[in-house]
Design a protein around this motif. Sequence first.
Motif, short mmCIF file in Angstrom:
data_model
loop_
_atom_site.label_atom_id
_atom_site.label_comp_id
_atom_site.label_asym_id
_atom_site.label_seq_id
_atom_site.Cartn_x
_atom_site.Cartn_y
_atom_site.Cartn_z
N GLN A 63 0.79 -1.11 0.02
CA GLN A 63 0.14 -0.08 -0.01
C GLN A 63 1.00 1.14 -0.16
O GLN A 63 0.66 2.15 -0.77
CB GLN A 63 -0.91 -0.04 1.14
CG GLN A 63 -2.20 -0.63 1.12
CD GLN A 63 -3.32 -0.34 2.01
OE1 GLN A 63 -2.87 -0.17 3.20
NE2 GLN A 63 -4.51 -0.17 1.60
N ASP A 64 1.91 1.16 0.93
CA ASP A 64 2.93 2.41 0.94
C ASP A 64 3.55 2.62 -0.33
O ASP A 64 3.51 3.66 -0.86
CB ASP A 64 3.96 2.15 2.07
CG ASP A 64 3.20 2.22 3.49
OD1 ASP A 64 2.00 2.92 3.45
OD2 ASP A 64 3.71 1.79 4.46
N ALA A 65 3.92 1.63 -1.20
CA ALA A 65 4.76 1.70 -2.29
C ALA A 65 3.82 2.14 -3.41
O ALA A 65 4.14 3.08 -4.28
CB ALA A 65 5.52 0.26 -2.71
N TYR A 66 2.38 1.62 -3.34
CA TYR A 66 1.54 1.85 -4.43
C TYR A 66 0.94 3.39 -4.41
O TYR A 66 0.98 4.00 -5.30
CB TYR A 66 0.08 1.06 -3.88
CG TYR A 66 -0.88 1.28 -5.00
CD1 TYR A 66 -0.49 1.24 -6.57
CD2 TYR A 66 -2.10 1.29 -4.84
CE1 TYR A 66 -1.54 1.20 -7.42
CE2 TYR A 66 -3.25 1.43 -5.68
CZ TYR A 66 -2.77 1.45 -7.15
OH TYR A 66 -3.74 1.76 -8.06
N GLU A 67 0.92 3.88 -3.13
CA GLU A 67 0.73 5.35 -2.90
C GLU A 67 1.75 6.29 -3.46
O GLU A 67 1.61 7.29 -4.21
CB GLU A 67 0.46 5.75 -1.56
CG GLU A 67 -0.78 5.16 -0.87
CD GLU A 67 -2.11 5.76 -1.65
OE1 GLU A 67 -2.10 6.88 -1.88
OE2 GLU A 67 -3.03 4.65 -1.83
N ASP A 68 2.89 5.87 -3.27
CA ASP A 68 4.20 6.49 -3.75
C ASP A 68 4.28 6.49 -5.12
O ASP A 68 4.36 7.60 -5.90
CB ASP A 68 5.45 5.87 -3.09
CG ASP A 68 5.61 6.13 -1.70
OD1 ASP A 68 5.29 7.18 -0.94
OD2 ASP A 68 6.46 5.49 -1.10
N GLN A 69 4.04 5.46 -5.78
CA GLN A 69 3.59 5.10 -7.14
C GLN A 69 2.71 6.19 -7.89
O GLN A 69 3.01 6.66 -8.91
CB GLN A 69 3.64 3.86 -7.51
CG GLN A 69 3.43 3.46 -9.21
CD GLN A 69 4.89 3.86 -9.81
OE1 GLN A 69 5.75 3.92 -9.02
NE2 GLN A 69 4.63 3.77 -11.20
N LYS A 70 1.47 6.23 -6.96
CA LYS A 70 0.47 6.90 -7.66
C LYS A 70 0.78 8.49 -7.54
O LYS A 70 0.53 9.16 -8.48
CB LYS A 70 -0.82 6.79 -6.78
CG LYS A 70 -1.64 5.50 -7.05
CD LYS A 70 -2.67 5.26 -6.32
CE LYS A 70 -3.57 6.38 -6.55
NZ LYS A 70 -4.81 6.27 -5.66
#
Length: 379
Positions: free
Chosen positions: A115-122
């Motif tokens: 989730q953290d990585a996904y938010e950073d990617q977004k």
Amino acid sequence: MKTNRNMRKKIKIFVIAAGLLLAAGTSAFAVEEYVSAIYKEIDTVFSHKSEAELNAILKKNQNDRFYYLIENYTEKKIRRLIVANDYDFALVATEVVIENNLDNERAVEMYSSIQDAYEDQKKYEEQQEAIRQKEAARIEKEKESKRASVDKQYVASKSAGGGSVYISGKDNGAKDSGWYATLGLASVSLLTEQEADVKAMNYGIAASYTYDHDATHVNLGLDLGLDFRFIDLGSGDSKIPLFLDLDILGKIAPTKAFKYFFVRAGFTALMSGKSKDSVKTNPVVNDFYTPAVGIQLERLPLGPIAFTMNLDYYPGHLFYDDIKAAVGAGANLSVPFTKLDQIKLSFNLGVKDRLFLKDGSIENRANIILAIGAENVGK
């Protein structure tokens, strides 16, 4: 006998042990084959990225004693998705693993990390998209600016496909601002006065200057003209020593849709000398000063040739008792022959006419001008 019994006992133990080992080996191979088949099913699920299929496999094997192997393999596939930045299905697959085993702390931690990585990617993708849109807007604005400049400098013609094709450039006068000047190396006029039967011919030089400016909503311009005919080519009692014609007119194009058409107004002065030896020329108008209003078709492109024509009315005749009406007209053909840097040179053939309607008579001043023209056309 005792030896034979011992031998038979050893053989029996060996056979039992061998049987147990064979059974254990068969069971191990069966387990390996069974788990490998499930692994292949999971591979297929991840290639399809099917949440329902993955959930069905895990739920089906939830109570299997080798479930931990199946779960570990699923987590391994999820980690590969993370490496490939495929966070969408990685999150979905991790949720499925957690739903089928709420005690799987590794999966819970993995879900939080994804989730953290996904938010950073977004956030990164949103920043890149904002940069892309900003750059696209800048490029579009630059294109519009260039297109507006081209539209001002060129005449667009509709193609068969409905697009615009630019067919001619600054030669047609479609500039933000521009000038056109001529020097008449030969200006020959013929004056006729009907009642007195005067026919006077004179030779001289002429000059003209035109300035145009393409304003926001209208086209504005200025026309200046000077014609000085100082050599008398007449004879006898029709001699007139000199003529001086002066035109100063401002102009405006009422519509930008047809930028060659102007309405103009200004001042005109027509002056001529008197000859003491030519009594016959006494009825000729000597000095005529008047406001001027008229219309003009300016430098209409006819292929490489530019055509100009004007028609003017001189209301100053109202202040002259013997003149009932006065008008002027002119036409010019400009034929280019060379270009020097930003200046285009041309041959010009022009005609002018000034007409006075008098009481019982008509005075006409026809003029032919041969000139060299210069026009700024840019690069």
